[in-house]
Design an enzyme around this catalytic site. Structure first.
Site, mmCIF file in Angstrom:
data_model
loop_
_atom_site.group_PDB
_atom_site.id
_atom_site.type_symbol
_atom_site.label_atom_id
_atom_site.label_comp_id
_atom_site.label_asym_id
_atom_site.label_seq_id
_atom_site.Cartn_x
_atom_site.Cartn_y
_atom_site.Cartn_z
ATOM 1 C CB CYS A 125 -25.627 1.396 -33.708
ATOM 2 S SG CYS A 125 -25.484 -0.239 -32.980
ATOM 3 C CD GLU A 175 -36.501 6.625 -30.353
ATOM 4 O OE1 GLU A 175 -36.724 7.849 -30.340
ATOM 5 O OE2 GLU A 175 -35.386 6.129 -30.088
ATOM 6 C CG ASN A 206 -23.167 5.667 -32.385
ATOM 7 O OD1 ASN A 206 -22.436 6.395 -33.043
ATOM 8 N ND2 ASN A 206 -23.635 4.519 -32.854
ATOM 9 C CB CYS A 258 -27.245 -0.418 -25.531
ATOM 10 S SG CYS A 258 -28.687 -0.391 -26.619
ATOM 11 N N GLY A 293 -34.499 -4.131 -28.627
ATOM 12 C CA GLY A 293 -34.825 -5.509 -28.312
ATOM 13 C C GLY A 293 -33.839 -6.530 -28.840
ATOM 14 C CD GLU A 294 -31.060 -11.096 -28.815
ATOM 15 O OE1 GLU A 294 -31.286 -11.799 -29.822
ATOM 16 O OE2 GLU A 294 -30.000 -10.441 -28.656
ATOM 17 C CB SER A 314 -24.056 -7.634 -30.549
ATOM 18 O OG SER A 314 -24.972 -7.060 -31.461
ATOM 19 C CG LEU A 315 -17.419 -10.838 -30.387
ATOM 20 C CD1 LEU A 315 -18.052 -12.135 -29.913
ATOM 21 C CD2 LEU A 315 -16.381 -11.107 -31.473
ATOM 22 C CG HIS A 316 -20.512 -5.370 -28.482
ATOM 23 N ND1 HIS A 316 -20.462 -4.628 -29.645
ATOM 24 C CD2 HIS A 316 -21.819 -5.697 -28.292
ATOM 25 C CE1 HIS A 316 -21.692 -4.514 -30.132
ATOM 26 N NE2 HIS A 316 -22.526 -5.154 -29.344
ATOM 27 C CB SER A 352 -28.500 -7.554 -34.905
ATOM 28 O OG SER A 352 -27.458 -7.265 -33.992
#
Length: 337
Positions: free
Chosen positions: A327, A88, A284, A115, A155-156, A208-210, A185
């Site tokens: 996201c 996507e 989300n 995610c 993906g990373e 991406s800490l989170h 990212s």
């Protein structure tokens, strides 16, 4: 040979090898990158007989399986690749720009707990042309020029760094998107932030800490077990020193999980003296996770706590939420009827 991703010089050499004059290479370059040709048969400036002889040559374009338009103008596409895999990609318009959120892998091996992409597993890396195709396809579907690209889809990116770097070169050289308009990212991969810094790009790095501590981060991001938060932050500080570029930290806010006053204090301590910006992203929702989205009031309260502690931060509003294009919601398969 896949044509998409080749430079004007490479395309010139290729057409000459086919017995055609060199100027056909520049024509081919224009049709691939400016006009978005999906097959060589569309390139009407080429002799008809030569086009017929090139019927089996692969440009490297995908097939659109579906398109969903969100109420805010965001467009999400499911694209089928040459081997049948699907990804996507999302086009995010505003008055003065069109941003494409591109995928770098089919699926994702990082398996972040909140995610959707990671829930579907990992299949393979994308090639350079499969990344470029997403930009050209969104550009064609939305009828306007893409100005910004963010590697924030499936993906990373740092696990597919060679293809990502090649795609960035092509986005700049062939499509005309400035490096300062490109964001990479990552959740953080050992040694890869240092490798990225060595290339001295003018792109933005978003980490991406989170979570503000190791224990909570391991709960949310399984791969964090192999990359201590202290080392990640040290590598990020070194990145800023080496490149002179400010880092953005992405922080998905999960109600009651990582949004308490002590989390704000820990985050402020972690980033003290850091040339950085924190993007707060309200969670989300996805079907596979039981996390809750914070209320707008609580989100603003958490933001105020961070700012009072000296953290430069803002709230990033999600786009395409009603079409699962926001996201953390991208997948390999269609869920919306």
């Amino acid at each position: 040979m896949v044509l998409l991703g080749r430079s004007a010089a490479e395309l010139k050499a290729w057409v000459e090898a086919q017995g055609q004059p060199g100027y056909r290479g520049q024509q081919l370059h224009q049709w691939l990158y400016r006009k978005g040709a999906r097959s060589l048969q569309e390139i009407t400036v080429f002799p008809k007989q030569w086009r017929a002889a090139l019927a089996d040559v692969e440009i490297g374009r995908s097939e659109i399986r579906y398109r969903h338009d969100a109420q805010d103008g965001t467009v999400k596409l499911l694209l089928a690749l040459a081997d049948g895999e699907t990804i996507e990609t999302v086009g995010i318009p505003s008055s003065d720009r069109l941003t494409v959120c591109v995928s770098s892998q089919v699926g994702c091996p990082m398996a972040c707990d909140f995610c959707a992409t990671g829930k579907g597993g990992y299949r393979r890396n994308l090639a350079c042309h499969e990344i470029l195709d997403q930009v050209l396809t969104i550009q064609s579907e939305m009828g306007r020029r893409v100005s910004h690209v963010v590697f924030m889809g499936m993906g990373e990116p740092l696990l597919n760094l060679p293809a990502v770097l090649q795609a960035i070169t092509c986005l700049n050289r062939d499509i005309g998107i400035g490096q300062r308009h490109i964001t990479i990212s990552t959740v953080g991969i050992p040694q890869q932030i240092q490798r990225l810094a060595q290339h001295q790009l003018q792109t933005t790095l978003a980490v991406s800490l989170h979570a503000p501590n190791q224990a909570l981060r391991e709960q949310l991001i399984p791969s964090a077990k192999h990359y201590p938060l202290s080392q990640l932050i040290a590598d990020c500080r070194a990145y800023v020193q080496q490149t002179g570029r400010r880092i953005t930290f992405e922080y998905t806010v999960l109600a009651g999980v990582n949004d308490r006053p002590q989390h704000a204090e820990e985050l402020a301590q972690l980033l003290r003296g850091f040339q950085s910006h924190v993007n707060l992203i309200p969670y989300n929702p996805i079907a596979e996770a039981a996390y809750q989205r914070p209320t707008d009031q609580h989100l603003r309260q958490f933001l105020s706590q961070l700012q009072a502690l000296g953290v430069t931060a803002s709230i990033r509003r999600s786009r395409g939420l009603d079409r699962q294009a926001a996201c953390g919601q991208l997948r390999q398969a269609q869920l919306i009827a």
